[in-house]
Design a protein around this motif. Structure first.
Motif, PDB file in Angstrom:
ATOM      1  N   THR A  76     -30.664  45.988  -5.392  1.00  0.00           N
ATOM      2  CA  THR A  76     -30.935  47.185  -6.188  1.00  0.00           C
ATOM      3  C   THR A  76     -32.084  47.985  -5.580  1.00  0.00           C
ATOM      4  OG1 THR A  76     -30.174  46.088  -8.211  1.00  0.00           O
ATOM      5  CG2 THR A  76     -31.590  48.021  -8.476  1.00  0.00           C
ATOM      6  N   VAL A  77     -33.139  47.294  -5.202  1.00  0.00           N
ATOM      7  CA  VAL A  77     -34.298  47.978  -4.616  1.00  0.00           C
ATOM      8  C   VAL A  77     -33.914  48.653  -3.306  1.00  0.00           C
ATOM      9  CG1 VAL A  77     -36.636  47.705  -3.737  1.00  0.00           C
ATOM     10  CG2 VAL A  77     -35.907  46.377  -5.731  1.00  0.00           C
ATOM     11  N   VAL A  78     -33.135  47.957  -2.477  1.00  0.00           N
ATOM     12  CA  VAL A  78     -32.701  48.533  -1.199  1.00  0.00           C
ATOM     13  C   VAL A  78     -31.893  49.806  -1.436  1.00  0.00           C
ATOM     14  CG1 VAL A  78     -31.155  48.182   0.766  1.00  0.00           C
ATOM     15  CG2 VAL A  78     -32.772  46.385   0.123  1.00  0.00           C
ATOM     16  N   SER A  79     -31.005  49.763  -2.430  1.00  0.00           N
ATOM     17  CA  SER A  79     -30.128  50.912  -2.676  1.00  0.00           C
ATOM     18  C   SER A  79     -30.895  52.147  -3.136  1.00  0.00           C
ATOM     19  CB  SER A  79     -29.060  50.547  -3.711  1.00  0.00           C
ATOM     20  OG  SER A  79     -29.645  50.336  -4.987  1.00  0.00           O
ATOM     21  N   ILE A  80     -32.014  51.942  -3.828  1.00  0.00           N
ATOM     22  CA  ILE A  80     -32.767  53.099  -4.330  1.00  0.00           C
ATOM     23  C   ILE A  80     -33.987  53.414  -3.462  1.00  0.00           C
ATOM     24  CG2 ILE A  80     -32.025  52.723  -6.710  1.00  0.00           C
ATOM     25  CD1 ILE A  80     -34.717  51.484  -7.309  1.00  0.00           C
ATOM     26  N   GLY A  81     -34.309  52.522  -2.547  1.00  0.00           N
ATOM     27  CA  GLY A  81     -35.526  52.712  -1.768  1.00  0.00           C
ATOM     28  C   GLY A  81     -35.316  52.846  -0.285  1.00  0.00           C
ATOM     29  N   ARG A  82     -34.092  53.154   0.119  1.00  0.00           N
ATOM     30  CA  ARG A  82     -33.800  53.287   1.539  1.00  0.00           C
ATOM     31  C   ARG A  82     -34.703  54.354   2.166  1.00  0.00           C
ATOM     32  NH1 ARG A  82     -30.870  49.642   3.829  1.00  0.00           N
ATOM     33  NH2 ARG A  82     -28.986  50.034   2.591  1.00  0.00           N
ATOM     34  N   GLY A  83     -35.334  53.994   3.280  1.00  0.00           N
ATOM     35  CA  GLY A  83     -36.205  54.934   3.962  1.00  0.00           C
ATOM     36  C   GLY A  83     -37.662  54.837   3.559  1.00  0.00           C
ATOM     37  N   THR A  84     -37.962  53.978   2.580  1.00  0.00           N
ATOM     38  CA  THR A  84     -39.346  53.793   2.158  1.00  0.00           C
ATOM     39  C   THR A  84     -39.859  52.452   2.665  1.00  0.00           C
ATOM     40  OG1 THR A  84     -38.788  52.655   0.086  1.00  0.00           O
ATOM     41  CG2 THR A  84     -38.817  55.074   0.040  1.00  0.00           C
ATOM     42  N   ASP A  85     -41.179  52.293   2.626  1.00  0.00           N
ATOM     43  CA  ASP A  85     -41.767  51.011   3.029  1.00  0.00           C
ATOM     44  C   ASP A  85     -41.302  49.889   2.111  1.00  0.00           C
ATOM     45  OD1 ASP A  85     -43.093  52.272   5.077  1.00  0.00           O
ATOM     46  OD2 ASP A  85     -45.009  52.429   4.004  1.00  0.00           O
ATOM     47  N   ILE A  86     -41.192  50.185   0.831  1.00  0.00           N
ATOM     48  CA  ILE A  86     -40.735  49.164  -0.120  1.00  0.00           C
ATOM     49  C   ILE A  86     -39.279  48.818   0.154  1.00  0.00           C
ATOM     50  CG2 ILE A  86     -40.191  48.737  -2.559  1.00  0.00           C
ATOM     51  CD1 ILE A  86     -42.747  50.194  -3.292  1.00  0.00           C
ATOM     52  N   GLY A  87     -38.477  49.806   0.502  1.00  0.00           N
ATOM     53  CA  GLY A  87     -37.084  49.536   0.849  1.00  0.00           C
ATOM     54  C   GLY A  87     -36.975  48.633   2.061  1.00  0.00           C
ATOM     55  N   GLN A  88     -37.857  48.828   3.024  1.00  0.00           N
ATOM     56  CA  GLN A  88     -37.877  47.968   4.209  1.00  0.00           C
ATOM     57  C   GLN A  88     -38.230  46.535   3.829  1.00  0.00           C
ATOM     58  OE1 GLN A  88     -40.241  49.442   7.466  1.00  0.00           O
ATOM     59  NE2 GLN A  88     -40.312  47.450   8.495  1.00  0.00           N
ATOM     60  N   GLU A  89     -39.254  46.368   2.998  1.00  0.00           N
ATOM     61  CA  GLU A  89     -39.628  45.034   2.533  1.00  0.00           C
ATOM     62  C   GLU A  89     -38.482  44.381   1.766  1.00  0.00           C
ATOM     63  OE1 GLU A  89     -43.035  43.145   2.602  1.00  0.00           O
ATOM     64  OE2 GLU A  89     -42.371  44.149   4.427  1.00  0.00           O
ATOM     65  N   ALA A  90     -37.835  45.163   0.922  1.00  0.00           N
ATOM     66  CA  ALA A  90     -36.726  44.635   0.113  1.00  0.00           C
ATOM     67  C   ALA A  90     -35.570  44.188   1.003  1.00  0.00           C
ATOM     68  CB  ALA A  90     -36.255  45.692  -0.883  1.00  0.00           C
TER      69      ALA A  90
END
Length: 274
Positions: free
Chosen positions: A54-68
């Motif tokens: 879920t985090v990856v799907s909404i955070g793609r392109g962010t630092d948090i998305g990378q961590e997720a």
């Protein structure tokens, strides 16, 4: 009664705690990631994987998305869902090729295929993929802390591939298909010379050629006995103090007797017209 009440209270608290870790509409990406991390830290890897997705799907392109993305792969890895883990590690490497985690990601992706490699009798596609990925890792990170482990994995996997071919050769030999057996033993010797199966294959190949000669028509026997002697010479060059030397000496005498019999017009025993 008190015990029952206590258990009911604990169940309510447990459900409440789990409910607090669920990602809800309106949660910020930071909150969603922290909830996923809580599940990961608790060892609830299936739930963590869903949360990180879920985090990856909404955070793609962010630092948090990378961590997720990284912890999504880690969740599958720790849950022993290696095919999914390998896919997510690969996705991480594609999206973040210059990440400081690239080394461990590439190694764990290769390691996933190592864990997926089945016993030697089964299809070895994952074994070959593991070797390919491990070699690529070694070339990319020759000084890695994982280099020694990676090299050991490759040795183990190549032993497995060698044994698969060796056992195929044995099958052909047991079923009197001596030429096919000799060819398969040759594949082991050529493709996996560093494995224990190469030495065994030379011994078995020599016997296969002798059996091939003994069961051939007279005009083909000499060339096949000489092929057996070639296997003997190769063995002595590669394994002069090998485990099967005494057996090779016995086979040498048998092949030489066959040739002597042909020279003296004494036909060796035959049972077919190959």
């Amino acid at each position: 009664m008190r015990t029952l009440s206590f258990l009911l209270l604990m169940s309510v608290l447990f459900i409440s705690c789990r409910s607090n870790d669920l990602i809800r509409p309106g949660d910020t990406i930071e909150v969603a990631f922290e909830k996923a991390m809580n599940q990961y830290r608790e060892g609830d890897y299936p739930e963590a994987a869903q949360a990180f997705e879920t985090v990856v799907s909404i955070g793609r392109g962010t630092d948090i998305g990378q961590e997720a993305q990284y912890y999504l792969a880690e969740s599958y890895y720790n849950d022993r869902r290696y095919l999914l883990a390998a896919s997510e590690y690969e996705r991480y490497a594609q999206f973040y090729p210059n990440s400081f985690r690239r080394e461990v990601v590439d190694f764990k992706r290769a390691e996933c295929y190592y864990f997926l490699s089945p016993r030697y009798r089964l299809d070895q596609s994952y074994t070959r993929r593991a070797i390919e990925n491990l070699r690529l890792f070694n070339s990319r990170f020759p000084d890695s802390e994982y280099a020694e482990k990676s090299a050991q994995y490759i040795i183990e996997l190549r032993e497995k591939l060698a044994r698969k071919k060796y056992e195929a050769a044995n099958f052909y030999k047991r079923t009197s298909r001596y030429e096919a057996a000799a060819i398969y033993y040759d594949l082991v010797i050529d493709d996996y010379p560093e494995t224990e199966w190469a030495e065994r294959s030379l011994a078995e190949q020599m016997e296969a050629y002798i059996l091939y000669a003994e069961n051939s028509v007279p005009e083909r026997q000499e060339e096949r006995f000489r092929l057996a002697l070639e296997s003997y010479n190769t063995y002595m060059q590669l394994f002069p103090r090998g485990e099967y030397r005494s057996r090779m000496e016995e086979l040498f005498d048998r092949a030489q007797d066959g040739l002597d019999g042909i020279a003296g017009n004494i036909r060796p025993s035959t049972s077919s017209t190959q």
